[in-house]
Design a protein around this motif. Structure first.
Motif, PDB file in Angstrom:
ATOM      1  N   GLN A  82      -7.135 -16.142 -18.829  1.00  0.00           N
ATOM      2  CA  GLN A  82      -8.470 -16.558 -18.391  1.00  0.00           C
ATOM      3  C   GLN A  82      -9.528 -15.562 -18.336  1.00  0.00           C
ATOM      4  O   GLN A  82     -10.531 -15.774 -18.892  1.00  0.00           O
ATOM      5  CB  GLN A  82      -8.170 -17.255 -17.220  1.00  0.00           C
ATOM      6  N   VAL A  85     -10.775 -14.598 -21.976  1.00  0.00           N
ATOM      7  CA  VAL A  85     -11.551 -15.417 -22.494  1.00  0.00           C
ATOM      8  C   VAL A  85     -12.925 -15.692 -22.052  1.00  0.00           C
ATOM      9  O   VAL A  85     -14.100 -15.559 -22.609  1.00  0.00           O
ATOM     10  CB  VAL A  85     -10.712 -16.865 -22.662  1.00  0.00           C
ATOM     11  N   SER A  86     -12.971 -15.718 -20.618  1.00  0.00           N
ATOM     12  CA  SER A  86     -14.330 -15.845 -19.691  1.00  0.00           C
ATOM     13  C   SER A  86     -15.162 -14.507 -19.863  1.00  0.00           C
ATOM     14  O   SER A  86     -16.337 -14.655 -20.261  1.00  0.00           O
ATOM     15  CB  SER A  86     -13.827 -15.958 -18.379  1.00  0.00           C
ATOM     16  N   SER A  88     -14.893 -12.843 -22.671  1.00  0.00           N
ATOM     17  CA  SER A  88     -15.433 -12.864 -24.173  1.00  0.00           C
ATOM     18  C   SER A  88     -16.720 -13.606 -24.264  1.00  0.00           C
ATOM     19  O   SER A  88     -17.643 -13.425 -24.627  1.00  0.00           O
ATOM     20  CB  SER A  88     -14.495 -13.510 -24.951  1.00  0.00           C
ATOM     21  N   PHE A  89     -16.799 -14.855 -23.445  1.00  0.00           N
ATOM     22  CA  PHE A  89     -17.951 -15.502 -23.531  1.00  0.00           C
ATOM     23  C   PHE A  89     -19.381 -14.704 -22.804  1.00  0.00           C
ATOM     24  O   PHE A  89     -20.224 -14.963 -23.510  1.00  0.00           O
ATOM     25  CB  PHE A  89     -17.762 -16.806 -22.688  1.00  0.00           C
ATOM     26  N   TRP A  92     -20.520 -11.947 -25.063  1.00  0.00           N
ATOM     27  CA  TRP A  92     -21.397 -12.782 -26.410  1.00  0.00           C
ATOM     28  C   TRP A  92     -22.715 -13.189 -25.849  1.00  0.00           C
ATOM     29  O   TRP A  92     -23.823 -12.943 -26.373  1.00  0.00           O
ATOM     30  CB  TRP A  92     -20.491 -13.859 -26.956  1.00  0.00           C
ATOM     31  N   LEU A 122     -20.178 -16.388 -31.534  1.00  0.00           N
ATOM     32  CA  LEU A 122     -19.360 -17.127 -30.483  1.00  0.00           C
ATOM     33  C   LEU A 122     -18.056 -17.466 -30.568  1.00  0.00           C
ATOM     34  O   LEU A 122     -17.177 -17.188 -29.942  1.00  0.00           O
ATOM     35  CB  LEU A 122     -20.129 -18.343 -29.830  1.00  0.00           C
ATOM     36  N   VAL A 123     -17.671 -17.826 -31.864  1.00  0.00           N
ATOM     37  CA  VAL A 123     -16.309 -18.265 -32.076  1.00  0.00           C
ATOM     38  C   VAL A 123     -15.552 -17.129 -32.349  1.00  0.00           C
ATOM     39  O   VAL A 123     -14.464 -16.843 -31.771  1.00  0.00           O
ATOM     40  CB  VAL A 123     -16.333 -19.299 -33.541  1.00  0.00           C
ATOM     41  N   PHE A 125     -15.831 -14.218 -30.790  1.00  0.00           N
ATOM     42  CA  PHE A 125     -15.721 -13.575 -29.530  1.00  0.00           C
ATOM     43  C   PHE A 125     -14.823 -14.292 -28.779  1.00  0.00           C
ATOM     44  O   PHE A 125     -13.581 -13.657 -28.147  1.00  0.00           O
ATOM     45  CB  PHE A 125     -16.853 -13.425 -28.584  1.00  0.00           C
ATOM     46  N   LEU A 126     -14.705 -15.632 -28.869  1.00  0.00           N
ATOM     47  CA  LEU A 126     -13.677 -16.377 -28.329  1.00  0.00           C
ATOM     48  C   LEU A 126     -12.381 -16.256 -28.486  1.00  0.00           C
ATOM     49  O   LEU A 126     -11.291 -16.299 -28.105  1.00  0.00           O
ATOM     50  CB  LEU A 126     -14.162 -17.867 -28.081  1.00  0.00           C
ATOM     51  N   GLY A 129     -11.000 -13.125 -27.729  1.00  0.00           N
ATOM     52  CA  GLY A 129     -10.641 -13.189 -26.280  1.00  0.00           C
ATOM     53  C   GLY A 129      -9.410 -13.940 -26.123  1.00  0.00           C
ATOM     54  O   GLY A 129      -8.506 -13.416 -25.386  1.00  0.00           O
ATOM     55  N   VAL A 130      -9.118 -14.922 -26.938  1.00  0.00           N
ATOM     56  CA  VAL A 130      -7.671 -15.979 -26.900  1.00  0.00           C
ATOM     57  C   VAL A 130      -6.611 -14.735 -27.503  1.00  0.00           C
ATOM     58  O   VAL A 130      -5.712 -14.386 -26.505  1.00  0.00           O
ATOM     59  CB  VAL A 130      -7.840 -16.917 -27.692  1.00  0.00           C
TER      60      VAL A 130
END
Length: 137
Positions: A82, A85-86, A88-89, A92, A122-123, A125-126, A129-130
């Motif tokens: 979590q 991923v957050s 990463s957002f 970005w 965005l994609v 980075f997400l 992050g995953v």
């Protein structure tokens, strides 16, 4: 505080960045639109140099993202996934999207190009992050 960075996660996240880019900018996906908006042709002048630079930059981005995700996890204490991923957002939004938008405004780039490139980032980075969240924990 020692920051723990999983180097396998960094390598996998960097690879995921290259995969996302190769799909995103493929001609049938957004490649034709990107070439039209940038008035360029993909691969003209050789692909070795851009790919090497992209790989190096992807490694740097993945390492920094893994580093910041670790710090975020230490602070927030959610699951590592979590927080990765957050983080990463937010990275970005605050660094990549803001800088792309700023530069594109001064360079008078088409809004479609700005949206296309910012969405790609965005994609990217997400997905990074995953990957970091799954492998790096």
């Amino acid at each position: 505080m020692n920051v723990e960075v999983n180097f396998w996660a960094v390598l996998a996240a960097a690879a995921s960045s290259m995969i996302v880019g190769s799909i995103w900018y493929a001609r049938p996906v957004f490649g034709n639109l990107w070439m039209k908006l940038t008035k360029t042709e993909m691969g003209k002048g050789g692909m070795a140099k851009p790919l090497i630079i992209t790989a190096i930059c992807s490694l740097a981005t993945a390492y920094v993202l893994a580093h910041v995700a670790y710090l975020s996890n230490q602070f927030f204490g959610n699951s590592f996934f979590q927080d990765a991923v957050s983080t990463s957002f937010w990275v970005w939004l605050g660094f990549t999207a803001a800088r792309i938008i700023t530069h594109d405004q001064f360079e008078n780039r088409p809004t479609k190009l700005t949206v296309l490139n910012a969405a790609h980032e965005l994609v990217t980075f997400l997905v990074m992050g995953v990957v970091i969240g799954l492998i790096g924990s």
